[in-house]
Design an enzyme around this catalytic site. Structure first.
Site, PDB file in Angstrom:
ATOM      1  N   GLY A  72       0.795  -1.224   0.000  1.00 40.05           N
ATOM      2  CA  GLY A  72       0.000   0.000   0.000  1.00 40.05           C
ATOM      3  C   GLY A  72       0.825   1.270   0.000  1.00 40.05           C
ATOM      4  O   GLY A  72       0.442   2.279   0.594  1.00 40.05           O
TER       5      GLY A  72
ATOM      6  N   CYS B  98       2.087   0.535  -9.834  1.00 38.35           N
ATOM      7  CA  CYS B  98       1.679  -0.228  -8.647  1.00 38.35           C
ATOM      8  C   CYS B  98       0.328  -0.868  -8.950  1.00 38.35           C
ATOM      9  O   CYS B  98      -0.607  -0.186  -9.386  1.00 38.35           O
ATOM     10  CB  CYS B  98       1.577   0.667  -7.417  1.00 38.35           C
ATOM     11  SG  CYS B  98       1.109  -0.299  -5.958  1.00 38.35           S
TER      12      CYS B  98
ATOM     13  N   LYS C 117       8.606   3.177 -14.918  1.00 36.33           N
ATOM     14  CA  LYS C 117       8.399   1.756 -14.586  1.00 36.33           C
ATOM     15  C   LYS C 117       6.983   1.349 -15.001  1.00 36.33           C
ATOM     16  O   LYS C 117       5.995   1.923 -14.543  1.00 36.33           O
ATOM     17  CB  LYS C 117       8.617   1.511 -13.093  1.00 36.33           C
ATOM     18  CG  LYS C 117       8.548   0.016 -12.749  1.00 36.33           C
ATOM     19  CD  LYS C 117       9.140  -0.257 -11.374  1.00 36.33           C
ATOM     20  CE  LYS C 117       9.078  -1.723 -11.022  1.00 36.33           C
ATOM     21  NZ  LYS C 117       9.641  -1.994  -9.689  1.00 36.33           N
TER      22      LYS C 117
ATOM     23  N   ASN D 278       6.626  -4.239 -13.269  1.00 34.33           N
ATOM     24  CA  ASN D 278       6.175  -4.246 -11.875  1.00 34.33           C
ATOM     25  C   ASN D 278       5.465  -5.583 -11.640  1.00 34.33           C
ATOM     26  O   ASN D 278       5.448  -6.444 -12.529  1.00 34.33           O
ATOM     27  CB  ASN D 278       5.246  -3.050 -11.614  1.00 34.33           C
ATOM     28  CG  ASN D 278       5.257  -2.602 -10.146  1.00 34.33           C
ATOM     29  OD1 ASN D 278       5.185  -3.430  -9.236  1.00 34.33           O
ATOM     30  ND2 ASN D 278       5.345  -1.309  -9.921  1.00 34.33           N
TER      31      ASN D 278
ATOM     32  N   GLY E 276      14.998  -7.902  -6.871  1.00 35.92           N
ATOM     33  CA  GLY E 276      14.200  -7.527  -5.701  1.00 35.92           C
ATOM     34  C   GLY E 276      13.961  -8.713  -4.789  1.00 35.92           C
ATOM     35  O   GLY E 276      14.662  -8.899  -3.794  1.00 35.92           O
TER      36      GLY E 276
HETATM   37  O1  RRO Z   1       3.813  -0.589  -2.016  1.00 32.31           O
HETATM   38  C1  RRO Z   1       3.276  -1.491  -2.708  1.00 32.31           C
HETATM   39  O2  RRO Z   1       2.275  -2.118  -2.312  1.00 32.31           O
HETATM   40  C2  RRO Z   1       3.774  -1.836  -4.053  1.00 32.31           C
HETATM   41  C3  RRO Z   1       4.229  -0.928  -4.980  1.00 32.31           C
HETATM   42 BR1  RRO Z   1       4.403   0.886  -4.597  1.00 32.31          BR
HETATM   43  C4  RRO Z   1       4.581  -1.343  -6.281  1.00 32.31           C
HETATM   44  O3  RRO Z   1       4.980  -0.573  -7.178  1.00 32.31           O
HETATM   45  N1  RRO Z   1       4.461  -2.656  -6.568  1.00 32.31           N
HETATM   46  C5  RRO Z   1       4.036  -3.563  -5.662  1.00 32.31           C
HETATM   47  O4  RRO Z   1       3.935  -4.765  -5.969  1.00 32.31           O
HETATM   48  N2  RRO Z   1       3.685  -3.129  -4.398  1.00 32.31           N
END
Ligand code: RRO
Length: 302
Positions: A72, A128, A163, A190, A263
């Site tokens: 989030g 996201c 991205k 992403n 990651g």
């Molecule tokens: O913070 C998240 O929940 C999140 C982000 Br900003 C994103 O770019 N990708 C993801 O899988 N989670």
């Protein structure tokens, strides 16, 4: 010359690995640690204008083949992030600042602030998978992403990478819009929209219900996206999604990536992953007569 040297627009990386946003990128100390562990560049957790707590727990489910998260967008906000950037400035490698916002002007404000904090480049989080008003809600619309990139490019002199989300059939169209608006590169991909249900509780495990899948499960999706983007774009592509070993990184590079972000593997394999990848790649390149990363980029298209 160092054969692992990678070039991303005006950025020079000692090796083509990068720490992906969202993992160990919350503090200056953790960014510094990842740089010292051998990452060629590091990317911060996505930062917005105001502090955000993120979603309540549970926010992460671990699977055999990766993770499903819905954090989030938790972050301290751009004002408080100054202290983290100050601490990170000792990094011996480029620091890429990831930002998210709900309008072109807000993106541009954040970009200027990050430039002032000493960032080496910007990563615009247009992807996201589960945040209302942010991320892939705008990231699937070519005109909306072009407007954001144009405004950011007009307000900073830093290299700008966008991205992108794989959760669309318009990936190439969106990327071409980003390129047309002046971006210096794209980052793909992403997380993929996903869900995990507890059959005992009879409901989704994550508090947000839906989340984003990362890790080895998505690597073939990422490789395919990078391959398609390489065929359509002239700007550099940064691959991301499930890369854990030097073989995975070479695969992304052969698909068309100029650098590859790591990651989930930092959590799954430990921070030595960057050095392991670099030494495996050096061996592979020597054995196969590749004198530079550039020589390997996109060879799967030939
Ligand atoms: O913070 C998240 O929940 C999140 C982000 Br900003 C994103 O770019 N990708 C993801 O899988 N989670």
């Amino acid at each position: 010359m160092n054969p692992l040297r990678a070039r991303l627009a005006s950025l020079e990386l000692e090796n083509p690995t990068m720490l992906a946003s969202g993992v160990m990128g919350e503090t200056g100390g953790s960014l510094l640690e990842m740089a010292r562990c051998g990452a060629g560049a590091v990317v911060t957790k996505s930062v917005g204008s105001e502090p955000r707590k993120g979603y309540p727990n549970p926010t992460l489910v671990e699977l055999e083949e990766g993770y499903v998260n819905a954090m989030g967008l938790p972050n301290p906000g751009i004002e408080a992030f100054a202290a983290e950037m100050e601490a990170a400035r000792e990094c011996p490698v480029p620091i890429v600042a990831s930002i998210f916002a709900s309008s072109p002007r807000e993106f541009a404000d954040l970009a200027r602030r990050m430039e002032g904090y000493g960032a080496s480049a910007l990563e615009l989080n247009l992807s996201c998978p589960h945040a209302k008003g942010y991320g892939m809600e705008v990231g699937v619309d070519p005109e909306a992403v072009a407007a954001i990139v144009r405004e950011v490019k007009a307000s900073t002199s830093l290299p700008v990478f966008a991205k992108l989300t794989p959760n669309t059939h318009r990936l190439v169209e969106v990327a071409q819009a980003v390129e047309g608006a002046g971006a210096d590169g794209v980052v793909a991909i992403n997380t993929l929209r996903a869900m995990v249900i507890s059959i005992e509780a009879r409901r989704p495990i994550l508090s947000n219900r839906g989340g984003g899948l990362s890790g080895p499960a998505i690597k073939p999706v990422g490789v395919r996206c990078v391959y398609d983007l390489h065929a359509a774009l002239d700007i550099p592509i940064i691959g991301v999604g499930g890369a854990e070993t030097w073989r995975d990184v070479v695969e992304y590079i052969m698909a068309g990536a100029s650098a590859v972000q790591v990651g989930s593997a930092v959590a799954r394999r430990g921070s030595c992953v960057f050095k392991d990848i670099a030494s495996g790649m050096s061996w592979f390149m020597r054995e196969n007569g590749f004198r530079s990363i550039e020589e390997m980029v996109g060879v799967a298209h030939e």
